[in-house]
Design a protein around this motif. Structure first.
Motif, PDB file in Angstrom:
ATOM      1  N   GLY A  87       0.764  -1.239   0.000  1.00  0.00           N
ATOM      2  CA  GLY A  87       0.000   0.000   0.000  1.00  0.00           C
ATOM      3  C   GLY A  87       0.792   1.285   0.000  1.00  0.00           C
ATOM      4  O   GLY A  87       0.226   2.354   0.232  1.00  0.00           O
ATOM      5  N   LEU A  88       2.090   1.231  -0.257  1.00  0.00           N
ATOM      6  CA  LEU A  88       2.865   2.465  -0.354  1.00  0.00           C
ATOM      7  C   LEU A  88       2.620   3.125  -1.715  1.00  0.00           C
ATOM      8  O   LEU A  88       2.374   2.435  -2.708  1.00  0.00           O
ATOM      9  N   ARG A 104       3.286  -3.582 -17.183  1.00  0.00           N
ATOM     10  CA  ARG A 104       2.191  -4.012 -16.317  1.00  0.00           C
ATOM     11  C   ARG A 104       1.910  -3.011 -15.203  1.00  0.00           C
ATOM     12  O   ARG A 104       0.813  -2.923 -14.685  1.00  0.00           O
ATOM     13  N   PHE A 105       2.912  -2.217 -14.820  1.00  0.00           N
ATOM     14  CA  PHE A 105       2.718  -1.228 -13.772  1.00  0.00           C
ATOM     15  C   PHE A 105       1.715  -0.151 -14.190  1.00  0.00           C
ATOM     16  O   PHE A 105       1.091   0.474 -13.341  1.00  0.00           O
ATOM     17  N   ALA A 106       1.545   0.048 -15.479  1.00  0.00           N
ATOM     18  CA  ALA A 106       0.583   1.041 -15.967  1.00  0.00           C
ATOM     19  C   ALA A 106      -0.845   0.637 -15.638  1.00  0.00           C
ATOM     20  O   ALA A 106      -1.734   1.487 -15.595  1.00  0.00           O
ATOM     21  N   PHE A 107      -1.065  -0.641 -15.401  1.00  0.00           N
ATOM     22  CA  PHE A 107      -2.417  -1.151 -15.214  1.00  0.00           C
ATOM     23  C   PHE A 107      -2.740  -1.524 -13.766  1.00  0.00           C
ATOM     24  O   PHE A 107      -3.829  -2.009 -13.493  1.00  0.00           O
ATOM     25  N   ASP A 109      -3.813  -0.616 -10.142  1.00  0.00           N
ATOM     26  CA  ASP A 109      -4.600   0.434  -9.522  1.00  0.00           C
ATOM     27  C   ASP A 109      -3.770   1.255  -8.541  1.00  0.00           C
ATOM     28  O   ASP A 109      -3.110   0.707  -7.661  1.00  0.00           O
ATOM     29  N   GLY A 110      -3.795   2.558  -8.722  1.00  0.00           N
ATOM     30  CA  GLY A 110      -3.157   3.453  -7.762  1.00  0.00           C
ATOM     31  C   GLY A 110      -1.705   3.780  -8.032  1.00  0.00           C
ATOM     32  O   GLY A 110      -1.114   4.558  -7.289  1.00  0.00           O
ATOM     33  N   ILE A 111      -1.108   3.222  -9.069  1.00  0.00           N
ATOM     34  CA  ILE A 111       0.293   3.531  -9.363  1.00  0.00           C
ATOM     35  C   ILE A 111       0.366   4.759 -10.265  1.00  0.00           C
ATOM     36  O   ILE A 111      -0.361   4.858 -11.254  1.00  0.00           O
ATOM     37  N   LEU A 139      -2.802  -2.826   3.118  1.00  0.00           N
ATOM     38  CA  LEU A 139      -2.403  -4.017   2.372  1.00  0.00           C
ATOM     39  C   LEU A 139      -3.381  -4.242   1.241  1.00  0.00           C
ATOM     40  O   LEU A 139      -4.592  -4.203   1.427  1.00  0.00           O
ATOM     41  N   ARG A 140      -2.853  -4.470   0.069  1.00  0.00           N
ATOM     42  CA  ARG A 140      -3.696  -4.704  -1.098  1.00  0.00           C
ATOM     43  C   ARG A 140      -4.220  -6.137  -1.062  1.00  0.00           C
ATOM     44  O   ARG A 140      -3.536  -7.041  -0.586  1.00  0.00           O
TER      45      ARG A 140
END
Length: 172
Positions: A87-88, A104-107, A109-111, A139-140
């Motif tokens: 959750g950071l 994959r980081f583009a997809f 949530d929250g990045i 925590l995700r």
């Protein structure tokens, strides 16, 4: 295969430049890739820091820094994913990336994500705002998928190794 197209040189320079307006509020700990050249990354940090406070970290495992930071920024790494799972705030910068597997980081949530150098300042601003929020990391739900990963892999290996041996021939 070849090179992914995104480099530390491009990303660290753009990241540092985008942080200059908030330099009085940030401290940057640069974690070199475990296979990276410490002298090269130190020289790159000195070249790009533009008055930012920070240091090169020599932690043996990047994840050891997670409890001590407000957020994680980088290109694409296991550390970014681990920070996201706990959750950071995460910033992934991948200008010129040629590998779909890294995107994959583009997809997630929250990045905060930047796929071009021009988008890095806006992504950094979003990320800094999230880092400044005073809430505890959450925590995700995806973390539960990984909780038993080692045991699941070991169980699969045991099942695989205990099967009767069969031989197959594949025609080409």
């Amino acid at each position: 295969q070849g090179h992914p197209g995104v480099t530390e040189d491009t990303v660290l320079l753009a990241f540092a430049a985008a942080l200059v307006p908030v330099a009085d509020r940030v401290y940057v700990a640069v974690l070199p890739h475990p296979r990276g050249n410490l002298a090269n990354i130190t020289a790159l940090w000195k070249k790009s820091r533009q008055g930012l406070s920070g240091e090169i970290s020599t932690l043996s495992q990047g994840r050891h820094i997670l409890p001590a930071v407000s957020g994680i920024a980088g290109m694409a790494s296991i550390l970014l994913y681990e920070a996201w799972l706990v959750g950071l705030p995460v910033l992934s910068m991948q200008p010129g990336c040629q590998w779909n597997s890294l995107r994959r980081f583009a997809f997630l949530d929250g990045i905060a994500y930047a796929d071009t150098r021009e988008r890095i300042p806006a992504a950094v601003a979003t990320w800094v705002a999230h880092c400044g929020e005073q809430s505890l990391p959450h925590l995700r739900p995806e973390l539960t998928l990984h909780a038993a990963a080692s045991k699941n892999i070991a169980d699969m290996l045991v099942q695989f190794l205990s099967r009767p041996t069969t031989h197959a021939r594949i025609r080409r």
